[in-house]
Design a protein around this motif. Structure first.
Motif, PDB file in Angstrom:
ATOM      1  N   ASP A   9       0.802  -1.217   0.000  1.00  0.00           N
ATOM      2  CA  ASP A   9       0.000   0.000   0.000  1.00  0.00           C
ATOM      3  C   ASP A   9       0.840   1.273   0.000  1.00  0.00           C
ATOM      4  O   ASP A   9       0.324   2.348  -0.291  1.00  0.00           O
ATOM      5  CB  ASP A   9      -0.978   0.014   1.173  1.00  0.00           C
ATOM      6  N   ASP A  10       2.108   1.178   0.281  1.00  0.00           N
ATOM      7  CA  ASP A  10       3.001   2.338   0.238  1.00  0.00           C
ATOM      8  C   ASP A  10       3.525   2.483  -1.193  1.00  0.00           C
ATOM      9  O   ASP A  10       4.319   1.667  -1.668  1.00  0.00           O
ATOM     10  CB  ASP A  10       4.157   2.152   1.221  1.00  0.00           C
ATOM     11  N   ALA A  11       3.074   3.531  -1.888  1.00  0.00           N
ATOM     12  CA  ALA A  11       3.397   3.704  -3.302  1.00  0.00           C
ATOM     13  C   ALA A  11       4.899   3.823  -3.554  1.00  0.00           C
ATOM     14  O   ALA A  11       5.402   3.320  -4.568  1.00  0.00           O
ATOM     15  CB  ALA A  11       2.677   4.930  -3.855  1.00  0.00           C
ATOM     16  N   VAL A  12       5.632   4.455  -2.660  1.00  0.00           N
ATOM     17  CA  VAL A  12       7.084   4.616  -2.849  1.00  0.00           C
ATOM     18  C   VAL A  12       7.777   3.259  -2.784  1.00  0.00           C
ATOM     19  O   VAL A  12       8.594   2.929  -3.646  1.00  0.00           O
ATOM     20  CB  VAL A  12       7.676   5.590  -1.793  1.00  0.00           C
ATOM     21  N   ILE A  13       7.439   2.469  -1.798  1.00  0.00           N
ATOM     22  CA  ILE A  13       8.050   1.141  -1.662  1.00  0.00           C
ATOM     23  C   ILE A  13       7.669   0.263  -2.849  1.00  0.00           C
ATOM     24  O   ILE A  13       8.519  -0.434  -3.411  1.00  0.00           O
ATOM     25  CB  ILE A  13       7.631   0.486  -0.328  1.00  0.00           C
ATOM     26  N   ALA A  14       6.418   0.302  -3.258  1.00  0.00           N
ATOM     27  CA  ALA A  14       5.974  -0.495  -4.403  1.00  0.00           C
ATOM     28  C   ALA A  14       6.740  -0.103  -5.663  1.00  0.00           C
ATOM     29  O   ALA A  14       7.155  -0.971  -6.441  1.00  0.00           O
ATOM     30  CB  ALA A  14       4.472  -0.316  -4.610  1.00  0.00           C
ATOM     31  N   ARG A  15       6.955   1.196  -5.864  1.00  0.00           N
ATOM     32  CA  ARG A  15       7.692   1.670  -7.041  1.00  0.00           C
ATOM     33  C   ARG A  15       9.149   1.202  -7.012  1.00  0.00           C
ATOM     34  O   ARG A  15       9.716   0.837  -8.028  1.00  0.00           O
ATOM     35  CB  ARG A  15       7.600   3.189  -7.120  1.00  0.00           C
ATOM     36  N   ILE A  16       9.752   1.215  -5.834  1.00  0.00           N
ATOM     37  CA  ILE A  16      11.136   0.748  -5.698  1.00  0.00           C
ATOM     38  C   ILE A  16      11.227  -0.734  -6.052  1.00  0.00           C
ATOM     39  O   ILE A  16      12.075  -1.135  -6.856  1.00  0.00           O
ATOM     40  CB  ILE A  16      11.669   1.012  -4.272  1.00  0.00           C
TER      41      ILE A  16
END
Length: 72
Positions: A9-16
């Motif tokens: 659910d954390d967009a930054v972590i998912a993008r990484i």
């Protein structure tokens, strides 16, 4: 090509995660909540699921129970 579902659910972590895995040649899909992760699992079966336990709508444990019920 191997497919990985990222349930995060954390967009930054998912993008990484998505960027790192795509560079290594994996196809990726991101689900921002547990409900979307389950919908994605019913549409296609990924080779691997990166599953956050603290997800909105349905938590990671509920998603894991659903995965086990699919008898993958």
């Amino acid at each position: 090509m191997k497919k990985i579902l990222i349930a995060e659910d954390d967009a930054v972590i998912a993008r990484i995660y998505q960027g790192l895995l795509r560079r290594e040649g994996f196809e990726t899909e991101v689900a921002a909540d547990g409900h979307l992760a389950i919908e994605s699992l019913e549409k296609s079966r990924p080779d691997l699921v990166l599953l956050d336990l603290m997800l909105p709508k349905r938590n990671g444990v509920q998603v894991l129970k659903h995965i086990r019920s699919l008898a993958i």
